[in-house]
Design a protein around this motif. Structure first.
Motif, mmCIF file in Angstrom:
data_model
loop_
_atom_site.group_PDB
_atom_site.id
_atom_site.type_symbol
_atom_site.label_atom_id
_atom_site.label_comp_id
_atom_site.label_asym_id
_atom_site.label_seq_id
_atom_site.Cartn_x
_atom_site.Cartn_y
_atom_site.Cartn_z
ATOM 1 N N TYR A 90 43.171 45.590 40.957
ATOM 2 C CA TYR A 90 43.634 46.498 42.005
ATOM 3 C C TYR A 90 42.444 47.200 42.625
ATOM 4 N N ALA A 91 42.533 47.458 43.920
ATOM 5 C CA ALA A 91 41.536 48.260 44.624
ATOM 6 C C ALA A 91 42.183 49.593 44.964
ATOM 7 N N PHE A 92 41.410 50.668 44.847
ATOM 8 C CA PHE A 92 41.870 52.023 45.169
ATOM 9 C C PHE A 92 40.884 52.658 46.134
ATOM 10 N N ASP A 93 41.394 53.526 47.028
ATOM 11 C CA ASP A 93 40.537 54.264 47.955
ATOM 12 C C ASP A 93 39.961 55.516 47.304
ATOM 13 N N GLY A 94 40.631 56.022 46.284
ATOM 14 C CA GLY A 94 40.231 57.230 45.561
ATOM 15 C C GLY A 94 41.104 57.331 44.331
ATOM 16 N N HIS A 95 41.038 58.458 43.634
ATOM 17 C CA HIS A 95 41.777 58.646 42.386
ATOM 18 C C HIS A 95 43.262 58.347 42.582
ATOM 19 N N ARG A 96 43.683 57.161 42.115
ATOM 20 C CA ARG A 96 45.069 56.698 42.192
ATOM 21 C C ARG A 96 45.624 56.689 43.626
ATOM 22 N N GLN A 97 44.755 56.553 44.627
ATOM 23 C CA GLN A 97 45.171 56.562 46.028
ATOM 24 C C GLN A 97 44.882 55.216 46.680
ATOM 25 N N GLY A 98 45.805 54.774 47.521
ATOM 26 C CA GLY A 98 45.610 53.558 48.303
ATOM 27 C C GLY A 98 45.607 52.288 47.470
ATOM 28 N N MET A 99 46.405 52.232 46.428
ATOM 29 C CA MET A 99 46.422 51.066 45.543
ATOM 30 C C MET A 99 46.904 49.812 46.271
ATOM 31 N N ARG A 100 46.164 48.716 46.032
ATOM 32 C CA ARG A 100 46.527 47.404 46.580
ATOM 33 C C ARG A 100 45.903 46.349 45.678
ATOM 34 N N ASP A 101 46.358 45.112 45.793
ATOM 35 C CA ASP A 101 45.739 44.041 45.027
ATOM 36 C C ASP A 101 44.297 43.866 45.481
ATOM 37 N N ALA A 102 43.404 43.686 44.526
ATOM 38 C CA ALA A 102 42.001 43.394 44.830
ATOM 39 C C ALA A 102 41.822 41.882 44.911
ATOM 40 N N ALA A 103 40.723 41.460 45.499
ATOM 41 C CA ALA A 103 40.440 40.027 45.626
ATOM 42 C C ALA A 103 39.986 39.414 44.299
ATOM 43 N N ALA A 104 39.479 40.236 43.397
ATOM 44 C CA ALA A 104 38.915 39.743 42.134
ATOM 45 C C ALA A 104 39.953 38.994 41.298
ATOM 46 N N ILE A 105 39.531 37.843 40.774
ATOM 47 C CA ILE A 105 40.385 37.032 39.898
ATOM 48 C C ILE A 105 39.614 36.796 38.600
ATOM 49 N N PRO A 106 39.879 37.612 37.570
ATOM 50 C CA PRO A 106 39.153 37.442 36.303
ATOM 51 C C PRO A 106 39.572 36.169 35.572
ATOM 52 N N ARG A 107 38.628 35.626 34.816
ATOM 53 C CA ARG A 107 38.902 34.539 33.876
ATOM 54 C C ARG A 107 38.865 35.160 32.486
ATOM 55 N N VAL A 108 39.958 35.063 31.752
ATOM 56 C CA VAL A 108 40.105 35.732 30.460
ATOM 57 C C VAL A 108 40.209 34.697 29.348
ATOM 58 N N ALA A 109 39.454 34.915 28.271
ATOM 59 C CA ALA A 109 39.531 34.049 27.091
ATOM 60 C C ALA A 109 39.648 34.944 25.861
ATOM 61 N N TRP A 110 40.612 34.657 24.996
ATOM 62 C CA TRP A 110 40.881 35.460 23.809
ATOM 63 C C TRP A 110 40.700 34.601 22.573
ATOM 64 N N SER A 111 39.895 35.082 21.655
ATOM 65 C CA SER A 111 39.737 34.462 20.348
ATOM 66 C C SER A 111 39.650 35.617 19.360
ATOM 67 N N ARG A 112 40.788 35.968 18.803
ATOM 68 C CA ARG A 112 40.906 37.166 17.970
ATOM 69 C C ARG A 112 39.747 37.276 16.994
ATOM 70 N N PRO A 113 39.009 38.368 16.970
ATOM 71 C CA PRO A 113 39.244 39.689 17.546
ATOM 72 C C PRO A 113 38.438 39.966 18.815
ATOM 73 N N THR A 114 38.093 38.933 19.582
ATOM 74 C CA THR A 114 37.225 39.112 20.748
ATOM 75 C C THR A 114 37.878 38.571 22.011
ATOM 76 N N MET A 115 37.775 39.362 23.092
ATOM 77 C CA MET A 115 38.244 38.914 24.394
ATOM 78 C C MET A 115 37.071 38.937 25.360
ATOM 79 N N LYS A 116 36.906 37.843 26.089
ATOM 80 C CA LYS A 116 35.834 37.738 27.069
ATOM 81 C C LYS A 116 36.463 37.533 28.438
#
Length: 176
Positions: A90-116
């Motif tokens: 999410y992108a915000f203009d200020g503290h909890r203001q102007g919330m919208r989807d951000a362009a960023a698309i994270p790649r998430v990998a989980w191998s307990r107990p570590t997340m990258k």
């Protein structure tokens, strides 16, 4: 690479987790986060694996988060990173203001107990960043603990969006 240690909110301690460490690496406008969790991991309620997809309300269960704010700006990007593989940005203009989807698309990998997670933040790139690193840990008994680099002084409840808690800094990338 920089390593950071999260602390639980004093009013919301964990019954399962004893420590969370986050390693952060910046390469240009790309960040890589590695969250490592210590404690009685069998007492943590871990989300079931799922197909990678943008998903709202991940913070309501075990979830790792990062807040990235360009130095000198009020706006910031929030990343929600679930061990399930789901994510939100999410992108915000200020503290909890102007919330919208951000362009960023994270790649998430989980191998307990570590997340990258790796994410390109070109939409706010090219400058120094302030970071807020956080986690919500849901225990198997349903209780939740809220972890951050720092919690706002005197705050009765965690507020991960409070820019006073964005205490880590990463310098602007250098030209090749």
């Amino acid at each position: 690479m920089s390593d950071f240690h999260l602390v639980p909110h004093p009013d919301k301690p964990s019954v399962a987790v004893t420590a969370i460490t986050v390693s952060v690496t910046r390469s240009g406008d790309t960040l890589t986060f590695t969250y490592a969790v210590d404690g009685d991991l069998n007492r943590v309620s871990w989300p079931a694996p799922a197909a990678a997809a943008r998903t709202d309300d991940l913070w309501m269960h075990t979830c790792f988060e990062a807040f990235v704010q360009p130095v000198g700006h009020a706006g910031y990007v929030e990343l929600n990173l679930s061990p399930s593989g789901r994510w939100a940005s999410y992108a915000f203009d200020g503290h909890r203001q102007g919330m919208r989807d951000a362009a960023a698309i994270p790649r998430v990998a989980w191998s307990r107990p570590t997340m990258k997670a790796t994410v390109d933040l070109s939409e706010i790139g090219g400058m120094a960043w302030r970071l807020g690193l956080t986690a919500v840990i849901e225990a198997s008994d349903g209780s939740k603990s809220f972890w951050a680099l720092e919690h706002a002084p005197g705050a009765p409840a965690p507020d991960f969006h409070n820019a006073d808690c964005f205490i880590a800094t990463l310098p602007a990338p250098t030209a090749p």
